[in-house]
Design a protein around this motif. Sequence first.
Motif, short mmCIF file in Angstrom:
data_model
loop_
_atom_site.label_atom_id
_atom_site.label_comp_id
_atom_site.label_asym_id
_atom_site.label_seq_id
_atom_site.Cartn_x
_atom_site.Cartn_y
_atom_site.Cartn_z
N ASP A 89 5.00 -2.00 12.23
CA ASP A 89 6.09 -1.20 12.49
C ASP A 89 6.98 -1.26 11.39
N ARG A 90 7.02 -2.33 10.82
CA ARG A 90 7.91 -2.58 9.40
C ARG A 90 7.12 -2.32 8.20
N GLY A 91 5.90 -1.50 8.37
CA GLY A 91 5.24 -1.36 7.06
C GLY A 91 5.06 -2.46 5.99
N LEU A 92 4.84 -3.68 6.58
CA LEU A 92 4.48 -4.76 5.64
C LEU A 92 3.03 -5.11 5.67
N SER A 93 2.44 -5.56 4.81
CA SER A 93 1.42 -6.42 4.92
C SER A 93 1.33 -7.70 5.78
N ALA A 94 0.35 -8.17 6.32
CA ALA A 94 0.22 -9.39 7.21
C ALA A 94 1.02 -10.65 6.05
N PHE A 141 4.64 -22.44 15.90
CA PHE A 141 4.65 -21.79 14.58
C PHE A 141 3.56 -20.83 14.53
N GLN A 142 2.42 -21.25 14.92
CA GLN A 142 1.35 -20.41 14.70
C GLN A 142 1.45 -19.24 15.16
N SER A 143 1.83 -19.13 16.49
CA SER A 143 1.92 -17.98 17.35
C SER A 143 3.16 -17.14 16.58
N ILE A 144 4.33 -17.57 16.11
CA ILE A 144 5.27 -16.63 15.49
C ILE A 144 4.75 -15.99 14.33
N VAL A 145 3.97 -16.80 13.35
CA VAL A 145 3.45 -16.14 12.21
C VAL A 145 2.17 -15.06 12.39
N LEU A 146 1.27 -15.25 13.35
CA LEU A 146 0.42 -14.51 13.77
C LEU A 146 1.13 -13.45 14.42
N ASP A 147 2.07 -13.47 15.30
CA ASP A 147 2.72 -12.28 15.87
C ASP A 147 3.35 -11.36 14.93
N ALA A 149 2.51 -11.19 11.97
CA ALA A 149 1.45 -10.35 11.06
C ALA A 149 0.77 -9.57 11.60
N GLY A 150 0.77 -9.36 12.99
CA GLY A 150 -0.02 -8.49 13.86
C GLY A 150 -1.55 -8.84 14.10
N ILE A 151 -1.77 -10.51 13.94
CA ILE A 151 -3.17 -10.92 14.00
C ILE A 151 -3.13 -11.20 15.50
N THR A 152 -4.09 -10.45 16.20
CA THR A 152 -4.60 -11.17 17.59
C THR A 152 -5.91 -11.91 17.78
N ASP A 153 -6.52 -11.86 16.62
CA ASP A 153 -7.95 -12.69 16.73
C ASP A 153 -8.10 -13.67 15.56
N PRO A 154 -7.22 -14.46 15.26
CA PRO A 154 -7.12 -15.38 14.13
C PRO A 154 -8.59 -16.10 13.94
N THR A 155 -9.16 -16.43 12.80
CA THR A 155 -10.32 -17.21 12.68
C THR A 155 -10.06 -18.57 12.31
N ASP A 156 -10.88 -19.64 12.42
CA ASP A 156 -10.63 -20.80 12.21
C ASP A 156 -9.94 -21.03 10.99
N ALA A 157 -10.55 -20.42 10.02
CA ALA A 157 -9.78 -20.60 8.62
C ALA A 157 -8.34 -20.31 8.54
N LEU A 196 0.02 -17.79 -2.56
CA LEU A 196 -0.92 -18.52 -2.80
C LEU A 196 -1.91 -18.96 -1.75
N LEU A 197 -1.32 -19.25 -0.51
CA LEU A 197 -2.11 -19.77 0.79
C LEU A 197 -2.75 -18.58 1.39
N LEU A 198 -2.22 -17.41 1.60
CA LEU A 198 -2.43 -16.41 2.54
C LEU A 198 -3.15 -15.18 1.78
N VAL A 199 -3.94 -15.40 0.68
CA VAL A 199 -4.62 -14.37 -0.06
C VAL A 199 -5.69 -13.99 0.63
N ASN A 200 -6.44 -14.83 1.44
CA ASN A 200 -7.51 -14.68 2.13
C ASN A 200 -7.30 -14.51 3.72
N LEU A 201 -6.09 -14.25 4.06
CA LEU A 201 -5.92 -14.31 5.58
C LEU A 201 -6.51 -12.87 6.29
N ALA A 202 -7.08 -13.00 7.29
CA ALA A 202 -7.60 -11.99 8.16
C ALA A 202 -6.50 -11.16 8.66
#
Length: 203
Positions: A89-94, A141-147, A149-157, A196-202
């Motif tokens: 909705d904000r036009g941002l990448s994850a 914390f993880q719930s906030i950042v996943l929400d 990013a719009g990620i509903t099915d995060p991988t273990d990585a 640096l850390l989120l370059v491969n984020l699903a």
Amino acid sequence: MPRIGVARDGAEPSSADQRERHVRILDAAAHLATEHDLAHVQMTEVAKRAGVAIGTLYRYFPSKTHLFVGVMLHRLERFAGYRRNPAPDRGLSAQDAICEALIEMTRELVARPTLALAMLQSNSTAAAGAVPDAVKIEEQFQSIVLDAAGITDPTDADRDVLRLLSMLWYGVIIAHLNGRSSLEEAESDIRRSCRLLLVNLAA
């Protein structure tokens, strides 16, 4: 640093009245920590300001560490509640959406420096087995950042890298609160960490 005098869980409020008292205690502790550093916040004063008996305070929060870990969890839950706004909705990448959420949380935290230090110091000394809310903080914390990013099915990585990001985030905030960096530098460090850390984020 606060000490954990009793290695037991605090009671969970189960009725509307208990939940209201529980929130009053958390709010009273937060207000006192904006006026005094952690060492000078007294449990008796928290109980007095919250309008509860000291025994009630200790039933929910067996130590000052339990109390301020609880305050931090409550603040994160409030933040999550009023911020929900998926990244598309904000036009941002994850990655950018997570970074913006962290910047927003950082600004809110450091606006009350002594409270922020009280929460972060307490959380950093809290053993998971003695203070279960410390585990809930990482989950929130993880719930906030996943929400964000719009990620509903995060991988273990994904979860592993977000755990590392949370550690970096805490460190950046503490460095700022201790006068080792400006707010602008802290925000720059957060943005660099995200890149640096989120370059491969699903996503």
